[in-house]
Enzyme design. Structure first.
Site, PDB file in Angstrom:
ATOM      1  N   HIS A  15      36.784  18.385  10.065  1.00 40.65           N
ATOM      2  CA  HIS A  15      35.907  18.001   8.961  1.00 40.65           C
ATOM      3  C   HIS A  15      34.565  18.723   9.127  1.00 40.65           C
ATOM      4  CE1 HIS A  15      38.508  14.905   7.387  1.00 40.65           C
ATOM      5  NE2 HIS A  15      38.640  14.370   8.590  1.00 40.65           N
ATOM      6  N   CYS A  25      42.422  18.335   7.604  1.00 39.83           N
ATOM      7  CA  CYS A  25      42.899  17.101   8.225  1.00 39.83           C
ATOM      8  C   CYS A  25      44.223  16.652   7.599  1.00 39.83           C
ATOM      9  CB  CYS A  25      41.821  16.018   8.158  1.00 39.83           C
ATOM     10  SG  CYS A  25      42.076  14.695   9.373  1.00 39.83           S
TER      11      CYS A  25
END
Length: 488
Positions: free
Chosen positions: A433, A336
């Protein structure tokens, strides 16, 4: 099953163990044939999760839903605050961001009545479907300067008429003062809502606290429903950043060292829980260049303020250590915000993250990112690299990344989209994630090291931990009294 009253766990302070206790009771009620669901009106955390519908909630409520064997939902955490710096937070309402406010604006402004109504509506929707609702408070119940605007603790307990238990951490010391003071500072209506005290994190022989238990009951007029030991062999994901202080911070010899770069606004550090429990590796969190240099694998995690955190890495010398590690052939990956940092540039033309409109990246990957207002929140299924296994994860980010060589994408999603960038076997980044929760990704990450060929099933491990936690609570808490309270 008989309809039970709602149950709530509040605390004498932060990090006293409310989330873990809540999780354990969620699993107990599920084991006993009920249909429990977790609820926390307002959460403040940089660890979040995407619901199946594509909305965002606090990670702790997602874990508690998992303990209930339920898909998570925004009604379980209708208000989430995600700090962007020391003074401001992004406000997420019913799963979607509604703006950024300073602590002064949020806690002292006049919007709490509307937010409390939203929270009550969410609770009511849950309460119609599940039995019982397991509520969690936040921080201390007796912050007098904020109490009139507190929508998470005793105001919620009274409104929902929840059977409320006060959790206190005896390991900190001062348990008598904190318990008595917390209850004494409540008003009469709130005090009547407290049905018991739960002492947490007791070290040693619990029988030695027999006199202390009697003293507490005499002081407060409410029973001590249990004394939980300091758990050393039960591992439940923790979302509070305080828990980072108890994690490893340095490398070890004779093992595979994995360094997670510690960022000021690190988000979703639960991405690395699986590696904390993998016996083949030693995972640690560090912001020291010397410890980066000792690592075999370097991971740059997510961030709530990517530009600011990248500038911080340059300031303390970590950025150059990461680049050096990659040039020396060590494995370097980013997730991310960490993936964004690995690129050539990150631009923020609308000032979403702050005053800096553009920053140069680490230039490890030929990608460029633009921070945008639109926030992506969705669960996903994907194929990692060229493997045939179907992996799962979730995306939560406010940026669009363009690749100079799109054919080098890392993941192919089931919805036809592509994600991430793979430079080579030792260097890649992804927005997803939970990518490390997939065993095939871990096996690939550890390829080239001398390790046992084991298949660590993280989902099975988590199930075992929920059951161990439930067993430990049953052993140390008067569950007959709890069920009596819930049935009155």
């Amino acid at each position: 099953m008989k309809k039970l009253k709602s149950i709530m766990f509040v605390g004498t302070g932060s990090d006293v163990g409310k989330s873990m206790v809540n999780t354990g009771f969620c699993r107990i009620f599920k084991q006993d044939g009920y249909t429990p669901a977790p609820f926390k009106a307002q959460n403040m955390s940089l660890n979040s999760f995407a619901t199946p519908e594509g909305f965002e909630i606090g990670r702790a409520q997602a874990v508690q839903a998992e303990a209930c064997k339920l898909p998570c939902h925004t009604d379980m955490n209708p208000i989430l605050l995600k700090p962007t710096n020391d003074k401001s937070s992004q406000v997420v309402l019913n799963g979607k961001p509604v703006g950024t406010q300073t602590a002064q604006e949020y806690f002292m402004g006049n919007n709490k009545a509307a937010l409390f109504t939203e929270a009550i509506n969410a609770f009511n929707r849950l309460e119609k479907q599940y039995n019982p609702i397991v509520l969690e408070g936040a921080g201390s119940i007796s912050e007098l300067n904020l109490k009139s605007r507190d929508i998470t603790n005793m105001r919620m307990a009274v409104e929902t008429d929840a059977v409320t238990y006060l959790v206190s951490d005896i390991d900190r010391g001062g348990v008598f003062a904190s318990v008595f003071g917390s209850i004494y500072l409540l008003d009469e209506v709130e005090r009547k809502q407290i049905k018991g005290i739960l002492i947490n994190k007791f070290r040693g022989d619990i029988k030695l606290f027999k006199e202390g238990r009697t003293i507490l009951e005499e002081l407060t007029g409410v029973p001590v429903i249990g004394i939980l030991p300091y758990f050393r062999d039960i591992h439940i994901e923790e979302e509070d950043s305080v828990s980072l202080e108890q994690k490893f911070k340095e490398s070890q010899s004779n093992t595979i060292n994995i360094a997670v770069v510690r960022l000021p606004r690190m988000a979703n550090f639960t991405d690395f829980s699986v590696l904390e429990h993998d016996p083949r590796v030693h995972l640690y969190y560090t912001d020291r260049p010397s410890e980066i240099e000792k690592a075999d694998i370097v991971i740059i995690p997510g961030s709530k303020n990517t530009i600011s955190d990248l500038a911080h890495l340059r300031k303390i010398g970590i950025a150059s250590s990461i680049v050096r590690a990659q040039k020396e052939g060590k494995k370097v990956i980013g997730i991310c915000g960490g993936y964004q940092m690995m690129g050539e540039s990150i631009s923020d033309p609308n000032g979403i993250e702050g005053d800096l409109p553009l920053i140069s990246g680490l230039a490890l990957l030929p990608i460029n990112t633009v921070i945008e207002d639109n926030k992506v929140t969705e669960q996903c299924q994907f194929k990692f690299k060229d493997y045939s296994d179907t992996c799962t994860g979730y995306e939560i980010h406010m940026g669009q990344t363009t690749l100079k060589h799109p054919e080098n994408n890392l993941n192919k999603l089931n919805n036809g989209k592509e994600d991430g960038y793979s430079l080579n076997e030792n260097c890649w980044g992804s927005y997803i994630h939970g990518i490390l929760d997939n065993s095939i990704v871990i096996q690939d990450l550890l390829k080239g090291f001398d390790t046992e060929d084991i298949n660590f099933d993280y989902n099975q491990f988590k199930e075992e931990q929920y059951n161990k936690l439930a067993d430990a609570i049953r052993e140390n808490v008067n569950m007959d009294l709890v069920y009596q309270h819930l049935s009155e």
